[in-house]
Design a protein around this motif. Structure first.
Motif: not given
Length: 392
Positions: A197-206, A208-216, A378-381, A385-386
């Protein structure tokens, strides 16, 4: 808790040694094409094979929580040995396009036990000052990635196989040193059980998602740029017959200079905040993408190379900072898994951008295709910013 001052330099050196496997094939791409009668599209396919192997490796490492359940140093060691072996297999004279793809794929697979696991080891030692620590670590990755190009220049009078042999030996050295000199860190929290479940659990944190999507977004641009640097230089040199620069040497410099910007970004983040400096670096790399058609088409050799050096600095400067934000916003007991998951998705994105440029470069010689690399930043920025609550 006091940590020995020798630990970080050892991790950094070992990361450099082992990540030299990454672009070893790219450094001798012309020789591979000539010796094994490969098609012109081999660059994109062999580069993507490494990325694909890394993706599958990180997925398996993440789902099985390898870096959290077992000693990270041991995982690093065995991955370095196996990665070195498959890298060396490239020198086999009976290779075909299929076998070369397989060996590069397997090299990438075991790099999954090196790059993200190296960050996990650093995070286990440096709870405070993690941003600066990871900046040195990613700087080592940059130098390791660039090193095969320098090695190719240094061994110009030798067989191309020497590049593969030296990078494999370096990887073995790095693995042995990490095993002997870097025990498990004081902040390591071992995960004893499988946590699918850890694979999905980490993205529950807002956050964490912001940092991860910036990285992507950052990853969409990074490896496509690195993969095409030698191509850009070769095309420019071919269209300006009076120019005599060494493509391998300049390729090394353009990629390697990013190591300095990683370290500089790490120090700046201590005074101005991790998120702020990461955002600025991502913004600058976005600008480079947007102005690239005009800068790459300039008649001035100094301006052309100067622009590539600038792009080489800003394209990677945000990487350790975004990884720091990811690590800081992940639960401690699955930090290794979280870093591996984000790496896996990020490298999956690199395949799309590399193949896109690969296809477009066959269809057209226009420099305007590199504007497409701006999509990621652009998407990372936007992601960064979110929220203003991402840990710094």
């Amino acid at each position: 808790m006091k940590v020995s001052k020798r630990i970080l330099p050892i991790i950094v050196f070992d990361q450099f040694c082992c990540t030299s496997l990454w672009f070893a094939g790219n450094a001798v791409m012309n020789e591979l094409v000539a010796n094994f009668n490969l098609p012109p599209s081999a660059l994109g396919h062999l580069t993507s094979a490494v990325q694909l192997g890394f993706i599958l490796g990180t997925l398996i490492f993440a789902v099985l929580s390898i870096a959290d359940r077992f000693s990270p140093s041991r995982v690093f060691f065995f991955s370095a040995l196996l990665g070195a072996g498959f890298n060396l297999a490239i020198v086999w004279e009976g290779n075909t396009m299929l076998s070369l793809l397989a060996f590069r794929f397997l090299t990438g697979f075991f790099l999954a036990g090196i790059y993200p696991v190296g960050m996990k080891i650093a995070a286990d030692y440096y709870e405070k000052g993690l941003g600066k620590s990871l900046s040195f670590l990613v700087g080592a990755l940059v130098l390791g990635t660039a090193f095969p190009h320098l090695l190719k220049d240094m061994t110009e009078g030798f067989l191309w196989k020497s590049v593969m042999i030296v990078t494999s030996l370096l990887a073995v050295l790095g693995g042995v040193l990490i095993l002997l000199l870097v025990p498990d860190g004081p902040y390591r929290q071992s995960g004893r059980n499988l946590k699918f479940s850890a694979f999905f659990k980490v993205f529950h944190n807002r956050n964490f998602r912001a940092a991860a999507f910036g990285y992507f977004g950052h990853m969409w641009e990074l490896y496509a740029f690195w993969a095409f640097v030698p191509i850009l230089l070769q095309i420019y040199k071919s269209s300006h017959l009076e120019i005599t620069f060494n493509v391998s040497l300049v390729s090394f410099l353009v990629i390697a200079i990013g190591g300095l910007s990683c370290v500089l970004g790490g120090y700046l983040s201590q005074g101005f905040g991790t998120k702020r400096i990461a955002f600025l670096a991502l913004l600058l790399s976005c600008v480079c993408c947007l102005v690239s058609p005009w800068m790459l088409g300039t008649e001035s050799e100094i301006l052309f190379i100067g622009f590539l050096l600038l792009w080489g600095m800003v394209v990677i400067a945000d990487s350790p900072l975004l990884s720091t934000l990811v690590a800081q916003n992940a639960p401690a007991e699955i930090k290794g898994t979280a870093l591996t998951i984000v790496n896996s998705i990020g490298f999956a994105i690199t395949i799309v951008s590399i193949q896109l440029l690969n296809i477009l470069s066959v269809w057209t010689s226009s420099n305007f295709i590199y504007i497409l690399l701006a999509i990621g930043p652009v998407l990372g920025l936007i992601a960064l910013r979110k929220t203003s609550k991402v840990s710094s």
